[in-house]
Design an enzyme around this catalytic site. Structure first.
Site: not given
Length: 300
Positions: A138-140, A238
């Protein structure tokens, strides 16, 4: 004497249907064909302590042992994460083959450079005291539940379960504007030629993308939305939210005018456990800052 690096031992359940060994391995356990090839050609699958041909029937209560030397795996040396000493890891679930951990916002899922430390995978390697195997990321700036494999045997099984839509991930997002009700977004997502960091709807080399949404709470300025992934494209949630006109509050790429930090949390993991095929739901509690800030946005 052969040195087996990995060994999986399973006793078949009382309700196990009668299948051939090959059907058990490929259809029920979802092992890749190349694994089955090695297990057959090297006689590394044992039923009740003995090797049998792949067409032999298995029965309830049988004990099945899978043995792997290590060279059966395509990239055996690509997961050499430097272990974190005394990691602070939030483990939500763990069994013999995998664990589900709660990644905090602001931590990378995995290293991008040789020798890099401080990522989630470094922490898992330190927790396990041996190498870990990444299944998904998963993203930062996204927090929440992440599956990590403890051995390379289950990685392709988990990959297959995700691609078949049997493992589901759910997220909560705080977004701009009012979203009402529920629905589905199926806008294809591809690369954004103007920015290598970004993806966009109908971008270059677009692929099918599917997101299901359900409004939890909303007002005239903000909404708290439950999101389910039908597919797993890069930045999918997103991008879909930004394209819908409701970007995530604090998204540094798709909502740069927002000065907050990003509010996107993977709060639920619907997991199918390899080999047993048990279905369980694992919940990652909402971070304190997220739940507390809902008051500020009048969504408590």
């Amino acid at each position: 004497m052969v040195n087996y690096q990995w060994q999986i031992q399973e006793q078949l359940a009382a309700n196990q249907p009668v299948l051939s060994i090959r059907e058990l391995l490929q259809q029920q356990w979802l092992l890749p064909k190349r694994f089955v090839h090695y297990l057959r050609s090297r006689r590394q699958v044992l039923v009740n302590g003995k090797y049998h041909s792949m067409n032999t029937a298995i029965h309830p209560g049988d004990q099945v042992v899978l043995q792997f030397r290590g060279d059966e795996f395509r990239h055996p040396g690509n997961n050499q994460y430097i272990p974190t000493n005394n990691p602070k890891l939030d483990v939500l679930y763990e069994n013999r083959d995998l664990l589900v951990v709660n990644k905090p916002r602001g931590q990378k899922s995995h290293p991008n450079e040789t020798g890099e430390t401080g990522t989630l995978m470094n922490d898992v390697a330190g927790y396990l005291h041996h190498q870990a195997y990444m299944v998904h990321r998963i993203d930062l700036q996204t927090s929440g539940a992440v599956i990590v494999a403890k051995n390379p045997v289950v990685v392709p099984i988990l990959d297959r379960l995700i691609s078949l839509g049997k493992i589901h991930r759910e997220y909560l997002a705080l977004v701009e504007g009012q979203i009402k009700g529920s629905g589905e977004w199926d806008w294809p997502i591809g690369n954004d030629p103007s920015d290598i960091r970004k993806r966009k709807v109908n971008g270059e080399h677009s692929q099918r993308a599917q997101t299901f949404y359900q409004t939890v709470k909303s007002n005239s300025e903000y909404s708290l939305v439950d999101l389910k992934l039908g597919t797993g494209r890069t930045h999918q949630l997103r991008v879909h939210l930004e394209y819908s006109g409701h970007p995530i509050v604090g998204d540094p790429i798709y909502n740069p005018s927002s000065s907050a930090k990003m509010y996107l949390h993977g709060y639920k993991q619907r997991l199918v456990v390899p080999f047993s095929n048990q279905k369980i739901t694992i919940t990652a509690p909402l971070p304190d800052y997220f739940s507390q800030d809902l008051v500020k946005y009048h969504l408590e």
